[in-house]
Design a protein around this motif. Structure first.
Motif, PDB file in Angstrom:
ATOM      1  N   THR A 158      -5.518  -4.683  -4.094  1.00  0.00           N
ATOM      2  CA  THR A 158      -4.722  -4.543  -5.321  1.00  0.00           C
ATOM      3  C   THR A 158      -3.971  -3.222  -5.343  1.00  0.00           C
ATOM      4  N   LEU A 159      -4.641  -2.156  -4.998  1.00  0.00           N
ATOM      5  CA  LEU A 159      -3.994  -0.845  -5.015  1.00  0.00           C
ATOM      6  C   LEU A 159      -2.870  -0.775  -3.990  1.00  0.00           C
ATOM      7  N   GLU A 160      -3.056  -1.417  -2.838  1.00  0.00           N
ATOM      8  CA  GLU A 160      -2.007  -1.421  -1.829  1.00  0.00           C
ATOM      9  C   GLU A 160      -0.791  -2.185  -2.324  1.00  0.00           C
ATOM     10  N   MET A 161      -1.022  -3.281  -3.053  1.00  0.00           N
ATOM     11  CA  MET A 161       0.092  -4.060  -3.592  1.00  0.00           C
ATOM     12  C   MET A 161       0.902  -3.239  -4.586  1.00  0.00           C
ATOM     13  N   PHE A 162       0.227  -2.527  -5.484  1.00  0.00           N
ATOM     14  CA  PHE A 162       0.923  -1.669  -6.440  1.00  0.00           C
ATOM     15  C   PHE A 162       1.676  -0.557  -5.705  1.00  0.00           C
ATOM     16  N   SER A 163       1.044   0.021  -4.701  1.00  0.00           N
ATOM     17  CA  SER A 163       1.673   1.098  -3.935  1.00  0.00           C
ATOM     18  C   SER A 163       2.910   0.604  -3.194  1.00  0.00           C
ATOM     19  N   ALA A 164       2.793  -0.568  -2.582  1.00  0.00           N
ATOM     20  CA  ALA A 164       3.929  -1.130  -1.847  1.00  0.00           C
ATOM     21  C   ALA A 164       5.090  -1.435  -2.778  1.00  0.00           C
ATOM     22  N   PHE A 165       4.778  -1.937  -3.971  1.00  0.00           N
ATOM     23  CA  PHE A 165       5.853  -2.231  -4.925  1.00  0.00           C
ATOM     24  C   PHE A 165       6.507  -0.944  -5.406  1.00  0.00           C
ATOM     25  N   SER A 166       5.700   0.099  -5.614  1.00  0.00           N
ATOM     26  CA  SER A 166       6.250   1.399  -6.004  1.00  0.00           C
ATOM     27  C   SER A 166       7.223   1.908  -4.946  1.00  0.00           C
TER      28      SER A 166
END
Length: 304
Positions: free
Chosen positions: A275-283
């Protein structure tokens, strides 16, 4: 700096278990301080003592007296989760003003329709005695009249407010001290209407983006109404919906005493690497320019 008041285990324990890690990530990302008050800022024997909701008025002056050189404070309620995508709330704001988030205006939904959804869904799925017409729909004039105050133009939820220690700390403390304990009888013990009156009547208000205090009651009744019915005990689905809301909003506030407001205490969000990687990638993607250049027809591959 972020600040909150969590006096007693009923506030401190859920905050540390379910919310703190989201605040910590936010503060690290934006190089912000974080202070938690777990004891009263005024002696309970003081004739002007009021409950911890009211004691947020004292934070600015207290920090100034400690000579901590803190310029601005964002005071948050403990039942707020912060998105990994949230920008620095202190950037590009007027430091002479007090930042608030309206509950009624500049919303991504039509306000009275939200209230209709909330009342209907609570009545249908939580309690058939829940009234379909109640103070949920109170007018601004009647809202302020409850606290015996002149009506103002708007109504903010006090779960998020920003102020300057030097500019507003003493003013907020003096306002707090202008009332004795009996003032808590005028609005069920809460400070929200009084904060609204003080800030708006003194022309101090700066209205912030709704995303800095998205209300879960608004989000669930509009975007995730299925959680009221058969899925209200589906913790995985609740977690996914809260994370989806954090993908859209910055600060998510679980205000209120009804069942929706307890959902944040049932699941821990933003706690997996995926989940954190998904948010980071979108950022990262948001920082990438796009030019809209046609690339021809691109179709999904068939599943093998």
């Amino acid at each position: 700096m972020l600040a909150t008041i969590a006096i007693g285990e009923q506030y401190l324990q859920p905050f540390m278990k379910y919310a703190y890690h989201t605040w910590e990530m936010y503060c690290r990302r934006h190089d912000l301080g974080l202070i938690l008050f777990d004891d009263h800022l005024i002696a309970e024997s003081d004739p002007n003592w009021k409950n911890p909701y009211w004691q947020k008025f004292l934070i600015g002056d207290y920090l100034s007296q400690q000579k901590l050189e803190i310029r601005n404070v964002c005071c948050l309620d403990t039942d707020i989760l912060i998105s990994p995508l949230a920008p620095n709330i202190f950037e590009n704001r007027d430091e002479l003003k007090v930042g608030l988030v309206s509950k009624r205006k500049n919303l991504p939904f039509e306000h009275r329709e939200i209230l209709r959804r909330m009342a209907f869904l609570r009545n249908r799925y939580y309690d058939s005695n829940y009234p379909l017409d109640s103070s949920l729909f109170i007018s601004l004039g009647d809202l302020y009249e409850v606290a015996d105050l002149p009506a103002q133009e708007d109504d903010a939820c006090s779960g998020v407010f920003i102020f300057g220690c030097d500019q507003h700390g003493k003013k907020l403390r003096n306002y707090f001290s202008s009332f004795d304990k009996k003032v808590m009888d005028r609005d069920g013990g809460g400070e929200q209407i009084f904060l609204n009156y003080f800030v708006q009547s003194n022309q101090l208000v700066e209205w912030l983006d709704y995303r800095f205090q998205a209300l879960w009651t608004y989000e669930i009744s509009t975007r995730y109404p299925f959680l009221y019915a058969n899925h209200k005990e589906n913790l995985l689905l609740i977690k996914e919906c809260i994370e989806a809301s954090l993908f859209t909003n910055y600060f998510l506030h679980f205000a209120g005493s009804w069942h929706e407001g307890k959902r944040w205490e049932q699941v821990k969000v933003l706690d997996t690497p995926e989940t954190l990687e998904m948010f980071s990638a979108f950022s990262d993607y948001l920082k990438t320019p796009v030019y809209g250049k046609p690339l021809g027809a691109i179709k999904p591959k068939e599943n093998s």
